[in-house]
Design a protein around this motif. Structure first.
Motif, short mmCIF file in Angstrom:
data_model
loop_
_atom_site.label_atom_id
_atom_site.label_comp_id
_atom_site.label_asym_id
_atom_site.label_seq_id
_atom_site.Cartn_x
_atom_site.Cartn_y
_atom_site.Cartn_z
N ARG A 113 0.82 -1.21 0.00
CA ARG A 113 0.00 0.00 0.00
C ARG A 113 0.85 1.26 0.00
N LEU A 114 1.95 1.22 0.74
CA LEU A 114 2.82 2.38 0.81
C LEU A 114 3.47 2.66 -0.55
N GLY A 115 3.85 1.61 -1.27
CA GLY A 115 4.43 1.78 -2.60
C GLY A 115 3.44 2.37 -3.58
N ARG A 116 2.17 1.95 -3.48
CA ARG A 116 1.15 2.52 -4.36
C ARG A 116 0.91 4.00 -4.03
N GLN A 117 1.02 4.35 -2.77
CA GLN A 117 0.87 5.75 -2.36
C GLN A 117 2.05 6.59 -2.89
N MET A 118 3.24 6.03 -2.86
CA MET A 118 4.42 6.72 -3.39
C MET A 118 4.32 6.91 -4.89
N TYR A 119 3.80 5.90 -5.59
CA TYR A 119 3.70 5.94 -7.05
C TYR A 119 2.78 7.07 -7.52
N LYS A 120 1.78 7.41 -6.71
CA LYS A 120 0.84 8.47 -7.08
C LYS A 120 1.50 9.84 -7.10
N LYS A 121 2.69 9.97 -6.51
CA LYS A 121 3.39 11.25 -6.48
C LYS A 121 4.27 11.46 -7.71
N LEU A 122 4.24 10.51 -8.65
CA LEU A 122 5.02 10.61 -9.88
C LEU A 122 4.14 11.15 -11.00
N LYS A 123 4.57 12.22 -11.64
CA LYS A 123 3.85 12.80 -12.77
C LYS A 123 4.81 12.83 -13.96
N VAL A 124 4.43 12.17 -15.07
CA VAL A 124 5.31 12.05 -16.23
C VAL A 124 4.63 12.68 -17.45
N TYR A 125 5.39 13.49 -18.19
CA TYR A 125 4.87 14.16 -19.39
C TYR A 125 5.86 13.96 -20.54
N ALA A 126 5.33 13.75 -21.75
CA ALA A 126 6.16 13.51 -22.92
C ALA A 126 6.87 14.79 -23.38
N GLY A 127 6.23 15.92 -23.27
CA GLY A 127 6.82 17.18 -23.73
C GLY A 127 7.42 17.97 -22.60
N THR A 128 7.65 19.26 -22.87
CA THR A 128 8.27 20.13 -21.87
C THR A 128 7.25 20.82 -20.97
N GLU A 129 5.99 20.78 -21.33
CA GLU A 129 4.95 21.46 -20.56
C GLU A 129 4.35 20.53 -19.50
N HIS A 130 4.05 21.10 -18.33
CA HIS A 130 3.34 20.36 -17.29
C HIS A 130 2.37 21.31 -16.61
N GLN A 131 1.41 20.75 -15.89
CA GLN A 131 0.33 21.55 -15.32
C GLN A 131 0.48 21.75 -13.82
N HIS A 132 1.71 21.76 -13.31
CA HIS A 132 1.92 21.87 -11.88
C HIS A 132 2.73 23.11 -11.52
N GLN A 133 2.52 24.20 -12.25
CA GLN A 133 3.23 25.44 -11.98
C GLN A 133 2.84 26.05 -10.63
N ALA A 134 1.61 25.81 -10.19
CA ALA A 134 1.13 26.39 -8.94
C ALA A 134 1.88 25.85 -7.72
N GLN A 135 2.46 24.64 -7.83
CA GLN A 135 3.19 24.05 -6.72
C GLN A 135 4.63 24.58 -6.61
N LYS A 136 5.05 25.42 -7.56
CA LYS A 136 6.39 26.00 -7.61
C LYS A 136 7.47 24.94 -7.49
N PRO A 137 7.54 24.02 -8.46
CA PRO A 137 8.53 22.95 -8.37
C PRO A 137 9.95 23.46 -8.63
N GLU A 138 10.91 22.82 -7.99
CA GLU A 138 12.31 23.13 -8.17
C GLU A 138 12.90 22.23 -9.24
N MET A 139 13.81 22.76 -10.04
CA MET A 139 14.50 21.97 -11.06
C MET A 139 15.54 21.10 -10.37
N LEU A 140 15.57 19.82 -10.70
CA LEU A 140 16.48 18.88 -10.06
C LEU A 140 17.39 18.28 -11.12
N GLU A 141 18.71 18.42 -10.95
CA GLU A 141 19.68 17.85 -11.88
C GLU A 141 20.09 16.49 -11.36
N LEU A 142 19.86 15.44 -12.15
CA LEU A 142 20.27 14.10 -11.76
C LEU A 142 21.41 13.61 -12.63
#
Length: 142
Positions: A113-142
């Motif tokens: 159950r915990l893994g399924r809860q963690m998986y819901k926090k992943l948002k994947v998009y094919a292009g460069t646009e995403h709809q989560h600008q309101a959350q003010k995400p930080e750019m992460l270099e991996l």
């Protein structure tokens, strides 16, 4: 001296944006899974969801090494006799590029159950646009 146990209401969750362009699928997926589980934080607790939200952009530009595009498959079963279906990773990338990263990361998370809860926090998009600008995400270099 007692061990520290994180509580769900004490955890501060951040939003991160990861650009998948030119990155190797497996190496990128392991790092994303670690962030979703919260293993990058000092207050990590195995039975509490301490992870952060991850937004992956440019999923259609992810790479694989060697001949894996044609030799690796996503396998599913319909439930009927002879119902095993195989789809090559090249076909998955052409039709649904988001599923490639989602499937890879999901396999690296806990199978409960915990893994399924963690998986819901992943948002994947094919292009460069995403709809989560309101959350003010930080750019992460991996």
């Amino acid at each position: 001296m007692k061990s520290y146990m994180a509580k769900a209401n004490e955890i501060e969750k951040k939003w991160f944006v990861v650009d998948a362009e030119g990155k190797t699928l497996g190496r990128l997926s392991t790092q994303i899974a670690m962030i979703l589980m919260g293993k990058h934080k000092p207050e990590y607790t195995s039975h509490v969801d301490t992870g952060d939200y991850v937004i992956v952009i440019n999923a259609d530009k992810v790479t694989l090494t060697g001949k894996k595009w044609d030799q690796e498959f996503h396998v599913r079963h319909t439930g009927y006799p002879g119902g095993q279906r195989k789809v090559s990773l090249r076909t998955v990338l052409q039709k649904h590029p988001e599923r490639l990263i989602e499937h890879s990361v999901k396999g690296m998370l806990p199978k409960n159950r915990l893994g399924r809860q963690m998986y819901k926090k992943l948002k994947v998009y094919a292009g460069t646009e995403h709809q989560h600008q309101a959350q003010k995400p930080e750019m992460l270099e991996l």
